[in-house]
Write a protein that holds these residues in place. Structure first.
Motif, PDB file in Angstrom:
ATOM      1  N   LEU A 165      38.523  35.038  36.793  1.00 47.23           N
ATOM      2  CA  LEU A 165      38.186  34.052  36.376  1.00 47.23           C
ATOM      3  C   LEU A 165      37.321  33.903  34.778  1.00 47.23           C
ATOM      4  CD1 LEU A 165      35.794  35.728  39.179  1.00 47.23           C
ATOM      5  CD2 LEU A 165      37.165  33.696  38.844  1.00 47.23           C
ATOM      6  N   ALA A 198      35.722  26.687  30.741  1.00 51.55           N
ATOM      7  CA  ALA A 198      34.627  26.427  30.580  1.00 51.55           C
ATOM      8  C   ALA A 198      34.581  25.382  29.621  1.00 51.55           C
ATOM      9  CB  ALA A 198      34.206  27.708  30.001  1.00 51.55           C
ATOM     10  N   VAL A 241      34.392  22.512  31.609  1.00 49.76           N
ATOM     11  CA  VAL A 241      33.548  22.328  31.652  1.00 49.76           C
ATOM     12  C   VAL A 241      31.529  21.803  31.432  1.00 49.76           C
ATOM     13  CG1 VAL A 241      32.208  23.098  33.934  1.00 49.76           C
ATOM     14  CG2 VAL A 241      34.278  22.870  33.775  1.00 49.76           C
ATOM     15  N   PHE A 242      31.618  22.971  30.721  1.00 47.78           N
ATOM     16  CA  PHE A 242      30.613  23.583  29.697  1.00 47.78           C
ATOM     17  C   PHE A 242      29.598  22.287  28.664  1.00 47.78           C
ATOM     18  CE2 PHE A 242      30.973  27.264  31.894  1.00 47.78           C
ATOM     19  CZ  PHE A 242      29.786  27.256  32.956  1.00 47.78           C
ATOM     20  N   GLY A 251      34.441  19.437  36.201  1.00 43.38           N
ATOM     21  CA  GLY A 251      35.170  21.299  36.990  1.00 43.38           C
ATOM     22  C   GLY A 251      36.583  19.671  37.659  1.00 43.38           C
ATOM     23  N   THR A 294      40.211  27.323  38.565  1.00 47.52           N
ATOM     24  CA  THR A 294      39.099  27.589  37.861  1.00 47.52           C
ATOM     25  C   THR A 294      38.350  26.680  36.975  1.00 47.52           C
ATOM     26  OG1 THR A 294      40.121  29.802  36.958  1.00 47.52           O
ATOM     27  CG2 THR A 294      38.465  29.389  36.163  1.00 47.52           C
ATOM     28  N   ALA A 295      38.432  25.768  36.267  1.00 46.99           N
ATOM     29  CA  ALA A 295      37.293  24.759  36.103  1.00 46.99           C
ATOM     30  C   ALA A 295      36.805  24.096  37.598  1.00 46.99           C
ATOM     31  CB  ALA A 295      38.194  23.323  36.069  1.00 46.99           C
ATOM     32  N   TYR A 298      33.887  27.004  38.136  1.00 44.08           N
ATOM     33  CA  TYR A 298      32.859  26.741  36.926  1.00 44.08           C
ATOM     34  C   TYR A 298      32.085  25.809  36.679  1.00 44.08           C
ATOM     35  CZ  TYR A 298      35.584  30.634  33.843  1.00 44.08           C
ATOM     36  OH  TYR A 298      36.046  31.085  33.769  1.00 44.08           O
ATOM     37  N   SER A 351      28.110  26.026  38.393  1.00 43.26           N
ATOM     38  CA  SER A 351      27.358  26.509  37.932  1.00 43.26           C
ATOM     39  C   SER A 351      26.100  25.078  38.330  1.00 43.26           C
ATOM     40  CB  SER A 351      27.739  25.854  36.145  1.00 43.26           C
ATOM     41  OG  SER A 351      28.374  25.050  36.350  1.00 43.26           O
TER      42      SER A 351
END
Length: 265
Positions: free
Chosen positions: A30, A36, A39-40, A157, A187-188, A191, A195
């Motif tokens: 993860l 990360a 996405v963020f 994501g 995984t994206a 996330y 989130s």
């Protein structure tokens, strides 16, 4: 600090991660820095583009609203207004200047000060209603920032996943690496969706809920300020304001602070 917001976020993360580990997954699966970042970082950039700097500067304030605790309960405000109604009937509205100036609520201070200054009741109501509308719009603007983040995050994501799959399809000569590479790519998406639904959108909803609480308090105070200005009996003030709370016993509570023996005109 409102612990329910923090506990809710932590519980959501524990539920997701715990379910993943329960199925035999590994925590390292993860933790993907590139996902990360996409996405963020992408969500942050999209929010920056969507709102002017003046709105973005309010993010710390918005977070304080979401994670803060309600400072004044309606029951406490009702008691304060009933006390002011007692003072106004006994000594006149001018006697309220000192007690109102020491009150922690700025909306009540301003309203009572206008009453003390002899402002017309209709004008007092108009000014305070404008402040209520401004407060409602303020909370709406706070929530929109996090709602937009909740909308952008899942899309970022998907973008991250597509970028990962492009990399996977470019490495078909190594079929043994396809499975892990595809897992990393998705995984994206995890996330982004997680989130949005555990952090961004719930925070937006909490800000709206806090705004509704504040608006309710301000409407209660407005009604009480006008009642005090009109010289209404403290018992009637209590009964009128009790409708703003779920505690119907307030309307039957004996007069506080020395008003028990006062009779209705």
């Amino acid at each position: 600090m409102d612990l329910t917001t923090i506990i809710g976020i932590i519980a959501g993360l524990i539920a997701l991660i715990g379910g993943f580990l329960w199925e035999g997954g590994h925590i390292s699966g993860l933790l993907q820095g590139t996902a990360a970042l996409i996405v963020f970082g992408g969500t942050f950039a999209a929010v920056m583009i969507s709102f002017p700097a003046s709105r973005l500067k309010k993010i710390p304030t918005a977070l304080r609203v979401a994670f803060g605790r309600r400072t004044r309960l309606p029951q406490e405000l009702i008691e304060d207004l009933v006390h002011m109604a007692v003072i106004a009937r006994k000594d006149g509205v001018l006697a309220l200047e000192q007690s109102s100036s020491e009150h922690p609520d700025p909306f009540l201070r301003e309203g009572i000060q206008m009453v003390v200054d002899g402002t017309d009741a209709e004008l007092v109501q108009q000014i305070l209603e404008l402040e209520i509308e401004a407060t409602e719009q303020k909370h709406e603007n706070y929530a929109k920032i996090f709602e937009s983040a909740g909308g952008y995050a899942p899309t970022m994501g998907i973008i991250g996943t597509v970028m990962g799959l492009i990399h996977v399809l470019g490495s078909l000569q190594e079929p043994t690496q396809l499975g892990p590479s595809i897992a990393v790519a998705f995984t994206a998406t995890l996330y982004g969706v997680a989130s949005a639904n555990i952090i961004f959108l719930p925070i937006a909803s909490k800000i709206k809920a806090r705004g509704e609480e504040e608006i309710q308090n301000m409407e209660l105070l407005l009604e009480g300020i006008l009642a005090v200005q009109n010289g209404e009996h403290p018992l009637l003030v209590r009964k009128k304001l009790a409708s703003y709370t779920s505690d119907s016993s307030l309307s039957r509570k004996p007069e506080a602070r020395g008003t028990t023996h006062e009779t209705t005109d």
